[in-house]
Write a protein that holds these residues in place. Structure first.
Motif, PDB file in Angstrom:
ATOM      1  N   GLY A 153       0.837  -1.128  -0.154  1.00  0.00           N
ATOM      2  CA  GLY A 153       0.097  -0.056   0.059  1.00  0.00           C
ATOM      3  C   GLY A 153       0.977   1.253   0.120  1.00  0.00           C
ATOM      4  N   THR A 154       0.033   2.441   0.078  1.00  0.00           N
ATOM      5  CA  THR A 154       0.996   3.878   0.344  1.00  0.00           C
ATOM      6  C   THR A 154       0.345   4.570   1.321  1.00  0.00           C
ATOM      7  N   ILE A 155       1.175   5.432   1.946  1.00  0.00           N
ATOM      8  CA  ILE A 155       0.722   6.452   2.971  1.00  0.00           C
ATOM      9  C   ILE A 155       1.473   7.813   2.568  1.00  0.00           C
ATOM     10  N   ALA A 156       0.595   8.970   2.561  1.00  0.00           N
ATOM     11  CA  ALA A 156       0.921  10.070   2.142  1.00  0.00           C
ATOM     12  C   ALA A 156       0.300  11.304   2.978  1.00  0.00           C
ATOM     13  N   ALA A 157       1.027  12.388   3.315  1.00  0.00           N
ATOM     14  CA  ALA A 157       0.743  13.283   4.265  1.00  0.00           C
ATOM     15  C   ALA A 157       0.472  14.587   3.512  1.00  0.00           C
ATOM     16  N   SER A 158      -0.751  15.380   4.000  1.00  0.00           N
ATOM     17  CA  SER A 158      -0.805  16.729   2.977  1.00  0.00           C
ATOM     18  C   SER A 158      -1.352  17.698   4.033  1.00  0.00           C
ATOM     19  N   TYR A 159      -1.317  18.930   3.704  1.00  0.00           N
ATOM     20  CA  TYR A 159      -1.858  19.966   4.472  1.00  0.00           C
ATOM     21  C   TYR A 159      -3.325  20.175   4.057  1.00  0.00           C
ATOM     22  N   GLN A 160      -4.200  20.309   5.010  1.00  0.00           N
ATOM     23  CA  GLN A 160      -5.349  20.617   4.690  1.00  0.00           C
ATOM     24  C   GLN A 160      -5.792  22.125   4.541  1.00  0.00           C
ATOM     25  N   PRO A 161      -6.589  22.481   3.470  1.00  0.00           N
ATOM     26  CA  PRO A 161      -6.900  24.136   3.346  1.00  0.00           C
ATOM     27  C   PRO A 161      -7.280  24.855   4.728  1.00  0.00           C
ATOM     28  N   ALA A 162      -8.321  24.007   5.318  1.00  0.00           N
ATOM     29  CA  ALA A 162      -8.844  24.573   6.487  1.00  0.00           C
ATOM     30  C   ALA A 162      -7.968  24.387   7.680  1.00  0.00           C
ATOM     31  N   GLY A 163      -6.845  23.713   7.814  1.00  0.00           N
ATOM     32  CA  GLY A 163      -6.045  23.847   8.709  1.00  0.00           C
ATOM     33  C   GLY A 163      -5.841  22.497   9.210  1.00  0.00           C
ATOM     34  N   GLY A 164      -4.785  21.961   9.688  1.00  0.00           N
ATOM     35  CA  GLY A 164      -4.262  20.837  10.032  1.00  0.00           C
ATOM     36  C   GLY A 164      -3.741  19.930   9.101  1.00  0.00           C
ATOM     37  N   ALA A 165      -3.386  18.740   9.496  1.00  0.00           N
ATOM     38  CA  ALA A 165      -2.661  17.690   8.578  1.00  0.00           C
ATOM     39  C   ALA A 165      -3.730  16.562   8.358  1.00  0.00           C
ATOM     40  N   LEU A 166      -3.320  15.994   7.109  1.00  0.00           N
ATOM     41  CA  LEU A 166      -4.132  14.659   6.674  1.00  0.00           C
ATOM     42  C   LEU A 166      -3.231  13.609   6.239  1.00  0.00           C
ATOM     43  N   PHE A 167      -3.468  12.626   6.867  1.00  0.00           N
ATOM     44  CA  PHE A 167      -2.674  11.406   6.511  1.00  0.00           C
ATOM     45  C   PHE A 167      -3.562  10.384   5.953  1.00  0.00           C
ATOM     46  N   THR A 168      -3.175   9.901   4.600  1.00  0.00           N
ATOM     47  CA  THR A 168      -4.138   8.839   3.789  1.00  0.00           C
ATOM     48  C   THR A 168      -3.199   7.410   3.715  1.00  0.00           C
ATOM     49  N   ILE A 169      -3.870   6.593   3.990  1.00  0.00           N
ATOM     50  CA  ILE A 169      -3.366   5.082   3.749  1.00  0.00           C
ATOM     51  C   ILE A 169      -4.327   4.599   2.783  1.00  0.00           C
ATOM     52  N   ARG A 170      -3.859   4.087   1.728  1.00  0.00           N
ATOM     53  CA  ARG A 170      -4.222   2.957   0.586  1.00  0.00           C
ATOM     54  C   ARG A 170      -3.697   1.768   0.771  1.00  0.00           C
ATOM     55  N   LEU A 171      -4.569   0.986   0.829  1.00  0.00           N
ATOM     56  CA  LEU A 171      -4.320  -0.712   0.716  1.00  0.00           C
ATOM     57  C   LEU A 171      -5.236  -1.226  -0.383  1.00  0.00           C
ATOM     58  N   PRO A 172      -4.591  -2.340  -1.006  1.00  0.00           N
ATOM     59  CA  PRO A 172      -5.363  -3.018  -2.181  1.00  0.00           C
ATOM     60  C   PRO A 172      -6.574  -3.773  -1.584  1.00  0.00           C
ATOM     61  N   ILE A 173      -7.773  -3.886  -2.046  1.00  0.00           N
ATOM     62  CA  ILE A 173      -8.733  -4.606  -1.716  1.00  0.00           C
ATOM     63  C   ILE A 173      -8.941  -5.837  -2.230  1.00  0.00           C
ATOM     64  N   ILE A 174      -9.417  -6.727  -1.541  1.00  0.00           N
ATOM     65  CA  ILE A 174      -9.406  -8.058  -2.026  1.00  0.00           C
ATOM     66  C   ILE A 174     -10.428  -8.437  -2.778  1.00  0.00           C
ATOM     67  N   ARG A 175     -10.306  -8.725  -4.174  1.00  0.00           N
ATOM     68  CA  ARG A 175     -11.383  -9.102  -5.200  1.00  0.00           C
ATOM     69  C   ARG A 175     -12.074 -10.228  -4.727  1.00  0.00           C
TER      70      ARG A 175
END
Length: 633
Positions: free
Chosen positions: A611-633
C-alpha cells in the motif's frame, strides 16, 4: 681413253652430288631440333582426334555409363590432342530377342564413309562383339580398344593386330564368400539378374562358379520374374537372407530397366542387405565388398588409347584382366543392418562415415555450450541473489516486527493513564456493586431482582475490563509478520478504542466515520492497528501543542476504486510545506522529545502491505494522512 674417263667422271659427278645432298638433307631432317621435324608434330597436335565410343546398352545405363564418364574425364586429363568424342548406342543388347543389326551397321557406315574415326572404343561385351563382327565393313583399318568387357566375353579368334583389350575378371565366388564373412549367419541369397541374353549367360556362370558353396547356401534366382514381382518378394524375405545385385537391364516380361533406378527401387522396399560386385552401384544402395574399380579400368583404357593414337601398334598394348579392387563398404549400410566393422576383411575401406556431431558442428556446439554456461552462470547468480534477497527480506521483516513491537510499547506507554482509567472504572464499579450485594443479602428479605441487576452490572463491567486487557495484549504481543484476510473497518475501530480515553483526558474530540460497505484487505491486523495508533497519537500531540482552538481528530474509511482508504485528519497547526517531503524519513521529527521513528515505521508497514501512505496540508488547517491498501477481489 683417259679423256673418256674424265668425261665419264664429269658426267657421274652431278649424280653423286645429288645423292650427297639428299643424304645431308635427310640427316638434317632427322635432327631433334630441326625445323622440318617440329612443323609436322605441331600440326598433328592441333588436329583433333576423333574417338568413336560405342555403348552396349545406353549412355545413361549403369554400370557402363559410369565407366564412359570416367573415360571421358581421363581423356581430358591425359590427352595431348584435342578430342572429338562421338558416342553411339547399340540398342539391340537391351532386348530379350535382339532384332536385326543391319540398319545400325548401315547407319554407321554412311556416317563414317570416307572419314573413319581415329580410334574406336567399345564399352561392354555387346559393343565389343558388334565391332568385332562388323569390323571389315565399318572400320577395317581403324584401331580398336575393347574395354569394360569380361575376359570370358572376348572373342579371341576375331582379334587382329589392330585391336587392344582392357578386360575385367569377375570372381563371383570371392564376392559371395565376402557376404558369408561379414554376415556369417546368412542362410540364403536371392540373386537379382535380368533376362537378356547377356544376363542369362552370367546367370549360368554364377551358378557354375558357386558350386563350392552348395549345401551351405540356398540360392534363389529372380531371372524369370517381372521386376514388380521381384520387389514384392524382396520386401518379405525371411531372416538371414541377402540380396545379390547382378544386373537388371531387361526383366522376364521384356521391360527395360535402367540399372540405378531399378536398384534404388529395390533398396527402398528390401528387408535385407544388398551386395554387388559393381562399383557404379556402390554408395547409397549396396553394402559393398570386393568390386571392380571404375578408376583403374578407365585409366588403363585411356592409357591404351593414347598409346595407340601416338603411333604404337595396338597388338603391343597388352594388359592383364583387371580383378576386384580391395573391398570397400558403405558405413550407412553397415549401421542399418548391424554389420560389425570387426568382421570386414583386412585392408577394407569404410566410406560415407558420418562424422560425430561434435566434429560436424564443433563451433556451433562450442557456441551453444558457451551460451549455456553463461546462462547457467547468470541463472545461478540470479538464484543466489534471489536467495539473498529472500533472506534479507525475511530478516528485514523480523527487524521490522521487532522495531514495530518496540514502537508499540512506546505508544502504549503514552496510553498508560488512559488504560488505567479505563480499567479503574469497571473495577471500581465491580467493587461497589459487590459490596452493595453483600449488604442486601444480610437483610431479612433481600430483593432478588435487585441483586440480579447488580450481578448483571458486575458481569458487564468485567467484560469491559477484559476487553481493555484483550486489546492491550493484542497490541503488545510479539508475533511475526502474518498476512491474513481482515475487515478494515473493525480493525480501525479496535485501534480507536484504545485511545478514546486518552482523547477524552486531553479534551480532544475523536470521531470515527466508517464506510458502510465492508473493506476486506490482506494484512497483519496488529501492525495496521499500530499504524492507526501512531497517526492518532501524533494528531493528538499536534493539537495539544497548538493550545486552544478547535480540538478534533477525525478517522474515516472509504473505498476508492479497487483500494481501501484510511484517513486521519486533525485540526492542529498542520505540516510545513518544506517538511512534507521528509515526514516519513527516519529520525525526522518536529517534537522536542520525539525520536522520528513512528512515521518511518508506519510507512514501512504500509509498503509491506503493498500500500501507500501520504501526508498533506488541509486548506482549513491541520494535517491529513491517507493510507491506501489494495482490496481483495
Amino acid at each position: 681413253m683417259s679423256g673418256r674417263v674424265i668425261i665419264a667422271s664429269v658426267k657421274l659427278w652431278p649424280a653423286r652430288a645429288v645423292l650427297l645432298c639428299l643424304g645431308l638433307l635427310l640427316a638434317v631432317c632427322t635432327l631433334p631440333g630441326s625445323v622440318s621435324a617440329v612443323e609436322p608434330d605441331a600440326t598433328a597436335r592441333n588436329e583433333p582426334k576423333r574417338v568413336l565410343m560405342l555403348h552396349s546398352f545406353g549412355r545413361e545405363f549403369r554400370p557402363w555409363s559410369e565407366y564412359a564418364r570416367s573415360i571421358e574425364l581421363e581423356f581430358e586429363r591425359q590427352s595431348p590432342w584435342p578430342l572429338d568424342i562421338q558416342e553411339h548406342t547399340l540398342l539391340t543388347a537391351r532386348f530379350n530377342g535382339p532384332g536385326p543389326e543391319a540398319p545400325f551397321v548401315e547407319y554407321l557406315a554412311s556416317l563414317y564413309q570416307g572419314e573413319p574415326p581415329d580410334i574406336v572404343l567399345s564399352v561392354g561385351a555387346p559393343a565389343a562383339r558388334f565391332v568385332q563382327r562388323y569390323r571389315g565393313k565399318l572400320f577395317p583399318n581403324t584401331p580398336m580398344v575393347l574395354t569394360v568387357v569380361e575376359q570370358r566375353m572376348v572373342n579371341r579368334f576375331d582379334l587382329t593386330d589392330n585391336d587392344a583389350v582392357v578386360a575385367v575378371r569377375n570372381d563371383f565366388l570371392a564376392a559371395f564368400e565376402n557376404i558369408l564373412q561379414v554376415l556369417p549367419d546368412t542362410k540364403a541369397i536371392a540373386v537379382v539378374i535380368g533376362a537378356s541374353p547377356l544376363e542369362k549367360f552370367w546367370a549360368d556362370e554364377v551358378k557354375r562358379e558357386l558350386k563350392p558353396l552348395e549345401g551351405r547356401l540356398v540360392l534363389t534366382w529372380y531371372s524369370d520374374l517381372s521386376f514388380d514381382e521381384i520387389l514384392k518378394r524382396a520386401s518379405t524375405l525371411p531372416p538371414h537372407t541377402v540380396l545379390f545385385w547382378g544386373l537388371m537391364s531387361v526383366d522376364a516380361t521384356g521391360i527395360v530397366h535402367e540399372g540405378d533406378i531399378a536398384l534404388r527401387n529395390l533398396h527402398a522396399v528390401a528387408n535385407a542387405p544388398i551386395f554387388s560386385y559393381q562399383e557404379p552401384f556402390f554408395g547409397g544402395s549396396t553394402v559393398g565388398g570386393p568390386m571392380h574399380s571404375v578408376a583403374e579400368t578407365s585409366a588403363k583404357t585411356v592409357s591404351a588409347a593414347i598409346r595407340i593414337l601416338g603411333g604404337e601398334k595396338p597388338a603391343n598394348v597388352k594388359y592383364d584382366p583387371i580383378g576386384f579392387a580391395p573391398p570397400k563398404y558403405d558405413w550407412r549400410e553397415l549401421q542399418r543392418w548391424g554389420i560389425s566393422e570387426s568382421r570386414l576383411p583386412p585392408g577394407s575401406e569404410v566410406l560415407f562415415r558420418e562424422a560425430p556431431l561434435w566434429e560436424m558442428y564443433r563451433w556451433q556446439m562450442l557456441l551453444i555450450a558457451a551460451v549455456i554456461l553463461v546462462q547457467a552462470g547468470l541463472i545461478s547468480g540470479l538464484l543466489h541473489e534471489r536467495r539473498r534477497r529472500q533472506i534479507a527480506e525475511i530478516e528485514s521483516r523480523q527487524r521490522l516486527a521487532e522495531l514495530a513491537h518496540v514502537n508499540r510499547y512506546s505508544a502504549v506507554g503514552e496510553l498508560t493513564t488512559s488504560i488505567a482509567h479505563e480499567l479503574n472504572q469497571p473495577l471500581g464499579s465491580i467493587l461497589t456493586n459487590a459490596e452493595t450485594a453483600e449488604l442486601m443479602l444480610k437483610a431479612a428479605s433481600p430483593d432478588i431482582n435487585e441483586i440480579r441487576q447488580i450481578l448483571a452490572d458486575i458481569r458487564r463491567d468485567d467484560q469491559r475490563a477484559s476487553e481493555v486487557i484483550r486489546r492491550l495484549r493484542s497490541v503488545l504481543k510479539k508475533t511475526p509478520f502474518e498476512i491474513q484476510d481482515i475487515e478494515l473497518n473493525e480493525t480501525v475501530r479496535e485501534a480507536i478504542g484504545l485511545v478514546t480515553a486518552v482523547a477524552d483526558g486531553r479534551r480532544i474530540t475523536l470521531t470515527y466515520m466508517p464506510v458502510l460497505a465492508d473493506l476486506h484487505v490482506r494484512g497483519d491486523p496488529v501492525q495496521l492497528q499500530q499504524v492507526v495508533l501512531n497517526l492518532i497519537i501524533n494528531a493528538m500531540d499536534a493539537i495539544s501543542d497548538a493550545g486552544t482552538g478547535k480540538r478534533e481528530v477525525s478517522v474515516s474509511t472509504l473505498r476508492a476504486g479497487n483500494q481501501a482508504e484510511i484517513r486521519v485528519a486533525d485540526t492542529g497547526p498542520g505540516i510545513d510545506a518544506a517538511d512534507l517531503a521528509n515526514v516519513f524519513n527516519p529520525f525526522f521529527t518536529t517534537k522536542p522529545e520525539g525520536m522520528g521513528m513512528g512515521l518511518a515505521i508506519a510507512k514501512t508497514i504500509i509498503e509491506a502491505h503493498h500500500g501507500t501512505i501520504a501526508a498533506s496540508y488541509q486548506p482549513a488547517g491541520g494535517a491529513l494522512f491517507t493510507i491506501r491498501l489494495p482490496i481483495i477481489r
